[in-house]
Design an enzyme around this catalytic site. Structure first.
Site, short mmCIF file in Angstrom:
data_model
loop_
_atom_site.label_atom_id
_atom_site.label_comp_id
_atom_site.label_asym_id
_atom_site.label_seq_id
_atom_site.Cartn_x
_atom_site.Cartn_y
_atom_site.Cartn_z
N HIS A 46 11.06 11.09 -0.19
CA HIS A 46 11.58 11.59 1.08
C HIS A 46 10.53 12.39 1.86
O HIS A 46 10.80 13.52 2.27
CB HIS A 46 12.81 12.46 0.81
CG HIS A 46 13.94 11.73 0.14
ND1 HIS A 46 14.91 12.35 -0.61
CD2 HIS A 46 14.26 10.40 0.13
CE1 HIS A 46 15.77 11.44 -1.06
NE2 HIS A 46 15.39 10.25 -0.62
C1 LIG Z 1 11.82 3.74 -3.17
C2 LIG Z 1 12.57 4.51 -2.13
C3 LIG Z 1 13.91 4.78 -2.32
C4 LIG Z 1 14.61 5.51 -1.36
N1 LIG Z 1 15.95 5.67 -1.52
C5 LIG Z 1 16.68 6.24 -0.54
C6 LIG Z 1 18.09 6.30 -0.64
O1 LIG Z 1 18.69 5.85 -1.62
N2 LIG Z 1 18.78 6.88 0.39
C7 LIG Z 1 18.15 7.39 1.48
O2 LIG Z 1 18.82 7.93 2.37
N3 LIG Z 1 16.80 7.35 1.60
C8 LIG Z 1 16.06 6.76 0.64
N4 LIG Z 1 14.71 6.66 0.77
C9 LIG Z 1 14.06 7.27 1.95
C10 LIG Z 1 14.35 6.58 3.28
O3 LIG Z 1 14.50 5.20 3.12
C11 LIG Z 1 13.24 6.91 4.28
O4 LIG Z 1 13.17 8.31 4.46
C12 LIG Z 1 13.44 6.28 5.65
O5 LIG Z 1 13.62 4.89 5.53
C13 LIG Z 1 12.23 6.58 6.55
O6 LIG Z 1 12.41 5.95 7.79
P1 LIG Z 1 11.25 5.91 8.90
O7 LIG Z 1 11.82 5.24 10.08
O8 LIG Z 1 10.68 7.26 9.06
O9 LIG Z 1 10.08 5.04 8.25
P2 LIG Z 1 10.12 3.56 7.70
O10 LIG Z 1 11.50 3.09 7.48
O11 LIG Z 1 9.17 3.53 6.57
O12 LIG Z 1 9.56 2.70 8.91
C14 LIG Z 1 8.22 2.66 9.32
C15 LIG Z 1 7.88 1.25 9.75
O13 LIG Z 1 6.69 1.27 10.50
C16 LIG Z 1 5.85 0.22 10.09
N5 LIG Z 1 4.48 0.63 10.40
C17 LIG Z 1 3.82 1.68 9.89
N6 LIG Z 1 2.58 1.75 10.40
C18 LIG Z 1 2.45 0.72 11.26
C19 LIG Z 1 1.39 0.25 12.08
N7 LIG Z 1 0.21 0.88 12.13
N8 LIG Z 1 1.61 -0.85 12.84
C20 LIG Z 1 2.82 -1.48 12.81
N9 LIG Z 1 3.84 -1.09 12.03
C21 LIG Z 1 3.67 0.00 11.27
C22 LIG Z 1 6.13 0.12 8.60
O14 LIG Z 1 5.69 -1.10 8.07
C23 LIG Z 1 7.63 0.33 8.55
O15 LIG Z 1 8.33 -0.87 8.72
C24 LIG Z 1 13.96 5.98 -0.18
C25 LIG Z 1 12.61 5.70 0.00
C26 LIG Z 1 11.91 4.97 -0.94
C27 LIG Z 1 10.46 4.68 -0.73
#
Ligand SMILES: Cc1cc2nc3c(=O)[nH]c(=O)nc-3n(C[C@H](O)[C@H](O)[C@H](O)COP(=O)(O)OP(=O)(O)OC[C@H]3O[C@@H](n4cnc5c(N)ncnc54)[C@H](O)[C@@H]3O)c2cc1C
Length: 536
Positions: free
Chosen positions: A473
């Site tokens: 997280h």
């Molecule tokens: C193994 C694991 C288990 C988890 N389990 C849970 C759970 O059970 N419940 C829960 O609530 N949370 C869970 N989490 C945490 C939660 O999923 C994340 O906090 C959340 O998805 C983050 O969202 P975000 O939009 O910040 O980033 P992300 O969802 O990671 O999105 C970022 C996106 O940007 C893209 N990207 C990045 N850099 C670039 C670039 N330079 N060019 C183009 N694209 C790019 C990436 O490929 C990705 O698709 C878990 C996380 C992990 C890793």
């Protein structure tokens, strides 16, 4: 393509993850705005993304995962801790454990008290409700009919029942809705699923929007840097299928790359600590010391148990006949271990009695393995992880070169304060009080990790250095606020720059008390409203 011939959009969103897909869907709803959604990973065609237990197959799969890991910290947890991140449509919501938790109301009230107008619990609750399709129906706290499917466990489980019963016997309240009136207590989890399938944001939000003429989705498109005209973001340079491309944004560039990649992209674009940028030969657009700073993450203490009965998913991997039976059950009614989120039951409680809200979240997982994401133990086993919800320790994420394809350096500095160590050690002790109750003991042969020889505070601390894991997280690396290290304001606009917002887990002013997917989706929902308001 020369820059002047580059395609023009109103908005460019970098990253189709938990927040990015929400934004792409909401900003294109009216048909008035042209949006480019850029995603470094591929479409979400891997079938293991959609079968819930498939997360085990995605954990180390480079085709859909950035596969980061932390730097060792010589003072504590002196080893590399894996940090998977989704690199696929849906981002980390396509590879996560699907536990549906929003955090504590006081988390958001604290965001507001820190000066962030519009982010109190009362302010954010409507966005949680808007996003939600709660299987139990709508009420004061929950929404129905939204894009994000939220389901109950497919059936009760004897070990989960025993865990909850033992917690109650140890003096904790029962809780059947951690996202309702009160977070404290023990009960069954809810999962971000619909009909036994994962509900990522790519499924819930993007799929219904994909055919809109005003939405362009570019996959396998890696953003290299934000383009600026003076202090105004005007577009983006990216690499797709070996070709360097440019796109223009007449209104805004919105970064939704997640807590590691959004600060990385800002730094690569000249927005970050000036000394770091100059060291790597990057021209400084804006000297912002907070970009990549303030990294916080949930570290957890795992206890592992050998079970006296075959009550875990270990046998799905270890036994061919169980595998076939489990697959058949899933094929027929989408039930059984294949439709299981990462944890089945959980509890929130206080180790420090003076804490304003629970400082530990413990989750029961119906499997156990020596290495996270690796093969399970060859016997029935379960794991209980207790996560330190509001760590004082914080770290940073920084580029190590000007190469956009080189992974950034991640240093969370886990357990560097005494308070963090005390609370996590206390959590291990309190969890042992619970698992020592007769109802749970009925199913236990032994606690084999860390095991009975690990009793004193020093022994438990030594175990944490060797065996603590993360709940994945990471947040706060582009923190919202108005102090000198804040990166975005309360409308998620990057301070001092124009046409540039960040909307993902990186903007959280503090780490919320729970899993971070639902809160990030809420951030996406709220960000979309703010972008549309500012477009008027
Ligand atoms: C193994 C694991 C288990 C988890 N389990 C849970 C759970 O059970 N419940 C829960 O609530 N949370 C869970 N989490 C945490 C939660 O999923 C994340 O906090 C959340 O998805 C983050 O969202 P975000 O939009 O910040 O980033 P992300 O969802 O990671 O999105 C970022 C996106 O940007 C893209 N990207 C990045 N850099 C670039 C670039 N330079 N060019 C183009 N694209 C790019 C990436 O490929 C990705 O698709 C878990 C996380 C992990 C890793």
């Amino acid at each position: 393509m020369a820059e002047t011939d580059a395609p023009r959009f109103d908005y460019i969103i970098v990253g189709a993850g938990s927040a990015g897909c929400v934004l792409a869907s909401r900003l294109t709803e009216s048909g008035k705005h042209n949006v480019l959604l850029l995603e470094a990973g591929p479409p979400d065609r891997n079938p293991w993304i959609h079968v819930p237990l498939g997360y085990g197959k995605l954990f180390t799969n480079a085709a859909v995962n950035w596969l980061y890991s932390t730097e060792p910290n010589p003072n504590a947890v002196n080893r590399r801790v894996p940090q998977p991140r989704g690199k696929v449509l849906g981002g980390t919501s396509s590879i996560n454990g699907m536990v549906y938790i929003r955090g504590h109301r006081e988390d958001y009230n604290q965001w507001r008290q820190l000066g962030n107008e519009g982010w109190s619990y009362e302010d954010v609750l409507p966005y949680f409700r808007k996003s939600e399709d709660q299987a139990r129906g709508a009420d004061e706290y929950h929404g129905a009919g939204g894009p994000l499917g939220v389901s109950d466990v497919y059936e009760e489980h004897p070990l989960a029942d025993a865990f909850i019963e033992s917690a109650v016997a140890a003096g904790h309240p029962r809780n059947d809705d951690f996202n309702g009136a009160d977070q404290t207590g023990f009960g069954y989890c809810q999962w971000t699923m619909k009909n036994g399938r994962r509900c990522s944001t790519a499924v819930g939000y993007l799929k219904p929007a994909r055919k809109r003429a005003n939405l362009t989705i570019a996959t396998e498109a890696h953003a290299l840097r934000v383009l600026f005209d003076g202090q105004r973001a005007t577009g983006l340079e990216y690499m797709q299928h070996g070709q360097r491309k440019t796109a223009h944004a007449s209104a805004e560039v919105i970064l939704s790359g997640g807590a590691y990649n959004s600060p990385q992209l800002l730094q690569l674009s000249g927005v970050g600590p000036a000394g770091l940028l100059r060291k790597h030969g990057i021209e400084v657009v804006s000297d912002m010391p907070g970009v990549g700073a303030n990294l916080r993450d949930h570290l957890n203490a795992p206890l592992m148990f050998r079970l006296s009965e075959d009550l875990s998913a270990n046998s799905v991997i270890n036994s061919f006949s169980v595998r076939i039976k489990t697959a058949m059950r899933y094929a027929v009614n989408r039930k059984g271990y294949l439709s299981m989120g990462v944890s089945f039951a959980q509890g929130f409680f206080k180790v420090d009695p003076s804490a304003v809200s629970p400082d530990i979240q413990s989750q029961l997982m119906l499997f156990s393995s020596p290495v996270v994401g690796g093969a399970p133990f060859p016997f029935p086993g379960a794991t209980i992880v207790s996560a330190l919800l509001r760590p004082e320790s914080f770290g940073h994420v920084n580029i190590v070169s000007a190469d956009p394809f080189e992974a950034p350096k991640i240093q969370p500095n886990y357990l560097t304060t005494q308070k963090d160590r005390d609370v996590l050690i206390g959590a291990v002790k309190m969890m042992r009080e619970i698992t020592g109750q007769p109802a749970f003991q009925k199913f236990i042969i032994e606690e084999h990790e860390p095991g009975p020889d690990c009793q004193t505070d020093d022994e438990i601390l030594d175990y944490l250095h060797r065996g603590a894991r993360t709940s994945y997280h990471p947040v706060s690396t582009c923190r919202m606020g108005s102090d000198p290290t804040a990166v975005v304001d309360a409308r998620l606009r990057v301070h001092g720059l124009e046409g540039l917002r960040v909307a993902d887990a990186s903007i959280m002013p503090t780490l919320i008390s729970g899993n971070t997917n639902a809160p990030t989706i809420m951030i996406g929902e709220k960000a979309a409203d703010m972008v549309l308001e500012d477009a008027r």
